[in-house]
Design an enzyme around this catalytic site. Structure first.
Site, PDB file in Angstrom:
ATOM      1  N   ARG A  40       0.815  -1.216   0.000  1.00 23.58           N
ATOM      2  CA  ARG A  40       0.000   0.000   0.000  1.00 23.58           C
ATOM      3  C   ARG A  40       0.851   1.270   0.000  1.00 23.58           C
ATOM      4  O   ARG A  40       0.475   2.295   0.540  1.00 23.58           O
ATOM      5  CB  ARG A  40      -0.959   0.023   1.197  1.00 23.58           C
ATOM      6  CG  ARG A  40      -2.026  -1.047   1.131  1.00 23.58           C
ATOM      7  CD  ARG A  40      -3.001  -0.923   2.287  1.00 23.58           C
ATOM      8  NE  ARG A  40      -3.960  -2.025   2.285  1.00 23.58           N
ATOM      9  CZ  ARG A  40      -4.664  -2.410   3.337  1.00 23.58           C
ATOM     10  NH1 ARG A  40      -4.531  -1.767   4.476  1.00 23.58           N
ATOM     11  NH2 ARG A  40      -5.514  -3.407   3.247  1.00 23.58           N
ATOM     12  N   ARG A  44      -3.363   6.207   0.178  1.00 24.45           N
ATOM     13  CA  ARG A  44      -3.933   7.248   1.007  1.00 24.45           C
ATOM     14  C   ARG A  44      -2.942   8.024   1.860  1.00 24.45           C
ATOM     15  O   ARG A  44      -3.255   9.116   2.345  1.00 24.45           O
ATOM     16  CB  ARG A  44      -5.007   6.637   1.919  1.00 24.45           C
ATOM     17  CG  ARG A  44      -6.199   6.100   1.144  1.00 24.45           C
ATOM     18  CD  ARG A  44      -7.109   5.290   2.041  1.00 24.45           C
ATOM     19  NE  ARG A  44      -6.464   4.063   2.504  1.00 24.45           N
ATOM     20  CZ  ARG A  44      -7.028   3.204   3.343  1.00 24.45           C
ATOM     21  NH1 ARG A  44      -8.230   3.455   3.818  1.00 24.45           N
ATOM     22  NH2 ARG A  44      -6.391   2.103   3.700  1.00 24.45           N
ATOM     23  N   ARG A  53      -6.941  11.546  -6.972  1.00 21.18           N
ATOM     24  CA  ARG A  53      -8.106  10.660  -6.979  1.00 21.18           C
ATOM     25  C   ARG A  53      -9.394  11.357  -6.561  1.00 21.18           C
ATOM     26  O   ARG A  53     -10.454  10.715  -6.513  1.00 21.18           O
ATOM     27  CB  ARG A  53      -7.853   9.486  -6.041  1.00 21.18           C
ATOM     28  CG  ARG A  53      -7.536   8.192  -6.785  1.00 21.18           C
ATOM     29  CD  ARG A  53      -7.968   6.993  -5.994  1.00 21.18           C
ATOM     30  NE  ARG A  53      -9.409   6.977  -5.783  1.00 21.18           N
ATOM     31  CZ  ARG A  53      -9.999   6.352  -4.779  1.00 21.18           C
ATOM     32  NH1 ARG A  53      -9.291   5.715  -3.875  1.00 21.18           N
ATOM     33  NH2 ARG A  53     -11.313   6.366  -4.661  1.00 21.18           N
ATOM     34  N   ASP A  89      -6.660  -3.481  -6.732  1.00 23.89           N
ATOM     35  CA  ASP A  89      -7.341  -3.962  -5.535  1.00 23.89           C
ATOM     36  C   ASP A  89      -7.628  -5.440  -5.716  1.00 23.89           C
ATOM     37  O   ASP A  89      -7.798  -5.912  -6.852  1.00 23.89           O
ATOM     38  CB  ASP A  89      -8.647  -3.198  -5.307  1.00 23.89           C
ATOM     39  CG  ASP A  89      -9.269  -3.528  -3.961  1.00 23.89           C
ATOM     40  OD1 ASP A  89      -8.948  -2.841  -2.973  1.00 23.89           O
ATOM     41  OD2 ASP A  89     -10.072  -4.487  -3.887  1.00 23.89           O
ATOM     42  N   TYR A 164     -14.907 -12.741   1.292  1.00 20.92           N
ATOM     43  CA  TYR A 164     -15.710 -11.575   0.928  1.00 20.92           C
ATOM     44  C   TYR A 164     -17.021 -11.998   0.256  1.00 20.92           C
ATOM     45  O   TYR A 164     -18.098 -11.440   0.537  1.00 20.92           O
ATOM     46  CB  TYR A 164     -14.929 -10.663  -0.014  1.00 20.92           C
ATOM     47  CG  TYR A 164     -13.920  -9.787   0.684  1.00 20.92           C
ATOM     48  CD1 TYR A 164     -14.309  -8.874   1.659  1.00 20.92           C
ATOM     49  CD2 TYR A 164     -12.571  -9.842   0.361  1.00 20.92           C
ATOM     50  CE1 TYR A 164     -13.390  -8.056   2.296  1.00 20.92           C
ATOM     51  CE2 TYR A 164     -11.641  -9.037   0.993  1.00 20.92           C
ATOM     52  CZ  TYR A 164     -12.048  -8.151   1.965  1.00 20.92           C
ATOM     53  OH  TYR A 164     -11.132  -7.353   2.600  1.00 20.92           O
TER      54      TYR A 164
END
Length: 356
Positions: A40, A44, A53, A89, A164
């Site tokens: 990552r 962010r 973004r 992702d 998921y």
């Protein structure tokens, strides 16, 4: 592989990066310096990422080639890391195949129709390589920009994707997933086989497009006992990783909370075993069989401590890494969103200054 010495590319079109520290460490050789990258690292924690973004959804960002390319390059420019990791992702292969899944801010992946029966499994669309065309295009753009910096591609492992799909989203206890494994093993294994095929197609599409390394993320495998992992997961992860052996591209296998599973995970066919922060690297290497290079494993939360504490932890991990068959410095999981980017840059500089 035959090389075109004038261009630095092989005659098959792949870049010749044999001297790259990342790839040397993954072969168990002594690199020119300790290679470092962060899971990552593109995302962010970077203000330039948040600005780029703004107003664009996560999945749309992953599947817009020029945007994914720029986001992937941002941490390479800022931090001087030894690898770029493709901005994507783990649910992208599900999404492009046609599964109704979205990434909800503050929650994570949410599935519109959870999978609980054989009929649900049979409704999961098959992924075809051409559906990954936007990802391949982003890789092509990156190869023209990265020079001698390796590019890492990745996919979510079958178990994590299955969780998921069965739970309908993130889960703390994975109770529906574990219940399905035991109550309807034929449904479970059919689901895992279908997801293993999608993972394989997605990773091979990235390799065909030119990535230099792939990583299989099994984010939730640590919720399982070793017995259950071997029964319900290992055959399917093996199908993915061993199915890529013919490509010659290094394969990393990583999970969170998997200290008790490292031996089994290494058996799945990885060249490098990723390690979270809960276990020393040298102990992890022994548990994985004593022959696999390892990747890791600074606790991401340590990056919020004072400078001296961060440096002490980094030096400890590097020292443990010297007692393994090979070491790629990384975090024990992904960069946390509020991490100070300057701390990451200083950490790269420190690790590069230390003896391999």
């Amino acid at each position: 592989m035959k090389l075109d010495s004038a261009s630095g590319f092989s005659r098959t079109g792949r870049r010749d990066l044999r001297a790259a520290p990342l790839l040397a460490a993954m072969r168990g050789e002594t690199p020119s310096h300790i290679p470092v990258w962060f899971m990552r690292q593109a995302g962010r924690s970077l203000p330039e990422y948040r600005a780029l973004r703004a107003g664009t959804g996560m999945l749309q960002s992953c599947l817009t080639p020029d945007l994914a390319c720029e986001i992937t390059l941002q941490p390479v420019r800022r931090h001087g890391v030894d690898a770029a990791v493709l901005f994507s992702d783990i649910v992208v292969p599900l999404y492009i195949a046609g599964v109704s899944v979205d990434i909800v801010a503050g929650t994570g992946p949410v599935v519109a129709r959870p999978v609980r029966t054989m009929a649900d499994v049979e409704r999961i669309p098959t992924l075809h390589a051409e559906q990954a065309a936007p990802v391949a295009e982003a890789i092509g753009l990156l190869l023209r920009e990265l020079g001698d910096t390796p590019l890492i591609g990745f996919a979510g492992a079958p178990f994590t994707l299955a969780s998921y799909l069965v739970e309908g989203g993130p889960s703390r206890n994975h109770e529906r997933t574990k219940a399905l494994m035991r109550s309807a093993p034929e449904v479970w294994h059919a689901l895992m086989a279908r997801l293993a095929e999608s993972c394989s197609v997605f990773l091979r599409a990235q390799i065909d497009a030119g990535v230099d390394v792939v990583q299989l993320f099994d984010s939730w495998a640590g919720a399982l006992s070793e017995r259950d992992y071997r029964t319900y997961v290992l055959p399917h992860s093996t199908r993915v990783l061993e199915g890529l052996a013919d490509t010659g591209v290094p394969r990393i296998h990583f999970g969170v909370g998997t200290g008790e599973l490292l031996g089994a995970m290494a058996e799945a066919g990885a060249d490098v075993v990723g390690v979270d922060w809960r276990i020393p690297l040298d102990v992890a290497a022994r548990r994985a069989g004593g022959t696999h290079p390892v990747q890791g494993n600074l606790d991401p939360a340590v990056l919020f401590a004072d400078r001296e504490s961060i440096e002490a932890e980094a030096r400890r991990i590097v020292d443990e890494g010297r007692r393994t068959p090979g070491h790629v410095f990384n975090l024990g999981h992904g960069v946390l969103p509020e991490t100070d980017p300057d701390v990451l840059t200083r950490l790269v500089e420190l690790v590069h200054s230390l003896r391999p």
